[in-house]
Each structure stands twice: as structure tokens, then as C-alpha cells.
Design a protein around this motif. Structure first.
Motif, short mmCIF file in Angstrom:
data_model
loop_
_atom_site.label_atom_id
_atom_site.label_comp_id
_atom_site.label_asym_id
_atom_site.label_seq_id
_atom_site.Cartn_x
_atom_site.Cartn_y
_atom_site.Cartn_z
N LEU A 66 0.88 -1.08 -0.13
CA LEU A 66 0.00 -0.15 0.01
C LEU A 66 0.71 1.36 -0.06
O LEU A 66 0.55 2.23 -0.90
N ARG A 67 1.77 1.28 0.87
CA ARG A 67 2.69 2.56 1.01
C ARG A 67 3.55 2.73 -0.22
O ARG A 67 3.59 4.07 -0.62
N GLU A 68 4.06 1.69 -0.86
CA GLU A 68 5.15 1.90 -1.96
C GLU A 68 4.66 1.73 -3.44
O GLU A 68 5.26 2.37 -4.32
N THR A 69 3.47 1.31 -3.53
CA THR A 69 3.00 0.86 -4.85
C THR A 69 1.40 1.76 -5.07
O THR A 69 1.35 1.90 -6.47
N VAL A 70 0.56 2.28 -4.18
CA VAL A 70 -0.42 2.74 -4.62
C VAL A 70 -0.31 4.28 -4.76
O VAL A 70 -0.02 5.01 -4.09
N ILE A 71 -0.95 4.78 -5.88
CA ILE A 71 -0.87 6.20 -6.33
C ILE A 71 -2.43 6.41 -6.50
O ILE A 71 -3.26 5.89 -7.22
N GLN A 72 -2.95 7.72 -5.96
CA GLN A 72 -4.32 8.22 -6.02
C GLN A 72 -4.32 8.78 -7.57
O GLN A 72 -3.68 9.56 -8.13
N GLY A 73 -5.73 8.40 -8.21
CA GLY A 73 -6.00 9.09 -9.35
C GLY A 73 -7.52 9.70 -9.07
O GLY A 73 -8.36 9.12 -8.69
N VAL A 74 -7.68 11.05 -9.70
CA VAL A 74 -8.93 11.76 -9.60
C VAL A 74 -9.22 11.99 -11.04
O VAL A 74 -8.41 12.52 -11.84
N HIS A 75 -10.60 11.38 -11.15
CA HIS A 75 -11.09 11.86 -12.75
C HIS A 75 -11.31 13.41 -12.78
O HIS A 75 -11.90 14.01 -11.77
N VAL A 76 -10.68 14.03 -13.81
CA VAL A 76 -10.79 15.40 -13.82
C VAL A 76 -11.71 15.84 -15.10
O VAL A 76 -12.50 16.79 -15.32
N GLU A 77 -11.52 14.90 -16.09
CA GLU A 77 -12.72 15.13 -17.26
C GLU A 77 -12.80 13.66 -18.01
O GLU A 77 -12.49 12.69 -16.98
N ASP A 78 -13.83 13.66 -18.85
CA ASP A 78 -14.05 12.27 -19.41
C ASP A 78 -12.94 11.40 -19.56
O ASP A 78 -12.98 10.28 -18.99
N ASN A 79 -11.79 11.87 -20.27
CA ASN A 79 -10.92 10.90 -20.29
C ASN A 79 -9.35 10.95 -19.80
O ASN A 79 -8.61 10.72 -20.23
N LYS A 80 -9.46 12.09 -18.69
CA LYS A 80 -8.30 12.35 -17.96
C LYS A 80 -8.32 12.15 -16.76
O LYS A 80 -9.27 12.29 -15.78
N ILE A 81 -7.12 11.62 -16.18
CA ILE A 81 -7.04 11.47 -14.59
C ILE A 81 -5.89 11.96 -14.23
O ILE A 81 -4.69 12.22 -14.67
N LEU A 82 -5.95 12.70 -12.97
CA LEU A 82 -4.96 13.48 -12.28
C LEU A 82 -4.44 12.58 -11.25
O LEU A 82 -5.09 12.00 -10.35
N LEU A 83 -3.00 12.39 -11.54
CA LEU A 83 -2.52 11.28 -10.42
C LEU A 83 -1.74 12.28 -9.30
O LEU A 83 -1.43 13.42 -9.56
N ARG A 84 -2.14 11.76 -8.16
CA ARG A 84 -1.84 12.54 -6.89
C ARG A 84 -0.62 11.74 -6.24
O ARG A 84 -1.16 10.94 -5.21
N PRO A 85 0.51 11.57 -6.53
CA PRO A 85 1.61 10.77 -5.91
C PRO A 85 1.81 11.24 -4.51
O PRO A 85 2.00 12.77 -4.53
N ARG A 86 2.38 10.49 -3.64
CA ARG A 86 2.80 11.09 -2.22
C ARG A 86 4.19 11.42 -2.56
O ARG A 86 4.81 10.98 -3.27
N ASP A 87 4.71 12.25 -1.66
CA ASP A 87 6.14 12.86 -1.69
C ASP A 87 7.10 11.71 -1.58
O ASP A 87 8.24 11.46 -2.28
N SER A 88 6.74 10.48 -0.82
CA SER A 88 7.40 9.38 -0.51
C SER A 88 7.68 8.67 -1.75
O SER A 88 8.65 7.71 -1.92
N LEU A 89 6.79 8.57 -2.68
CA LEU A 89 7.05 7.77 -3.97
C LEU A 89 7.78 8.58 -5.00
O LEU A 89 8.28 7.60 -6.03
N LEU A 90 7.95 9.82 -4.91
CA LEU A 90 8.86 10.67 -5.82
C LEU A 90 10.32 10.46 -5.81
O LEU A 90 10.92 10.52 -4.67
N LEU A 91 10.94 10.03 -7.00
CA LEU A 91 12.31 9.99 -6.84
C LEU A 91 12.94 10.76 -7.68
O LEU A 91 12.46 11.46 -8.68
#
Length: 104
Positions: A66-91
């Protein structure tokens, strides 16, 4: 008694990870809370130390996934998803080079 403390610690860690991973997503937060609580309740009467240790190991592995592989995605339009990675996932993105850099 020691395994009881490990189980309670794992329970708390899973719930904290759930809150971090599914931040602002009420539906996912509720589903994860229910699943965690259900699994712990289902195995509450287990007394064999070997089985308890296996379940603790499995729960710890789930928390890492859960901590290392799950990234949130939010639908912003019909065919677009905004990814919201946590700071700990960014390299740090290091460009590829045929000649390796020397370590300092």
C-alpha cells in the motif's frame, strides 16, 4: 503477550497507512477500514504462535505494498485522470548515461 503487542502495532500501522494512501477519498478510506477491521476480527481467536506470526508477516507485506505502490488518481474530465503521488513515492530523475558517474 509479545505477539499481542505486534498485532496491535500492525493494526495501528495499517490504519495510518490507509489514511495516508487514500487521503481525501472517503469511499476508499471506508472500504479499507472495513477490510482491515474485518480481517483482524476474523482472526481474533487465533492462538497458535506460528499462525499469528504468518498473519503478522502478511499484514506487514500488505502495508508495504500500500505504502510503496498505490497512487491516487482523480477523474478531472471524461478521459483524463490526475495522479496524486505522495512525496515518499517521488524519486530523483537521473538521466541515463553510458559512462557511470563517480561517487563522491
Amino acid at each position: 503477550m509479545e505477539s499481542r503487542l505486534k498485532v496491535l502495532r500492525l493494526f495501528k500501522v495499517l490504519h495510518r497507512t490507509r489514511q495516508d494512501v487514500f487521503k481525501d477519498d472517503i469511499r476508499a478510506l471506508t472500504a479499507a477500514r472495513n477490510k482491515i477491521n474485518e480481517e483482524f476480527r476474523k482472526n481474533m481467536q487465533e492462538t497458535k504462535a506460528e499462525n499469528i506470526n504468518q498473519m503478522i508477516k502478511f499484514g506487514s507485506d500488505v502495508e508495504v505494498v500500500l505504502r510503496e505502490t498505490v497512487i491516487q488518481g482523480v477523474h478531472v474530465e471524461d478521459n483524463k485522470i490526475l495522479l496524486r503521488p505522495r512525496d515518499s513515492l517521488l524519486l530523483e530523475n537521473v538521466p541515463y548515461s553510458d559512462t557511470p558517474r563517480k561517487k563522491a
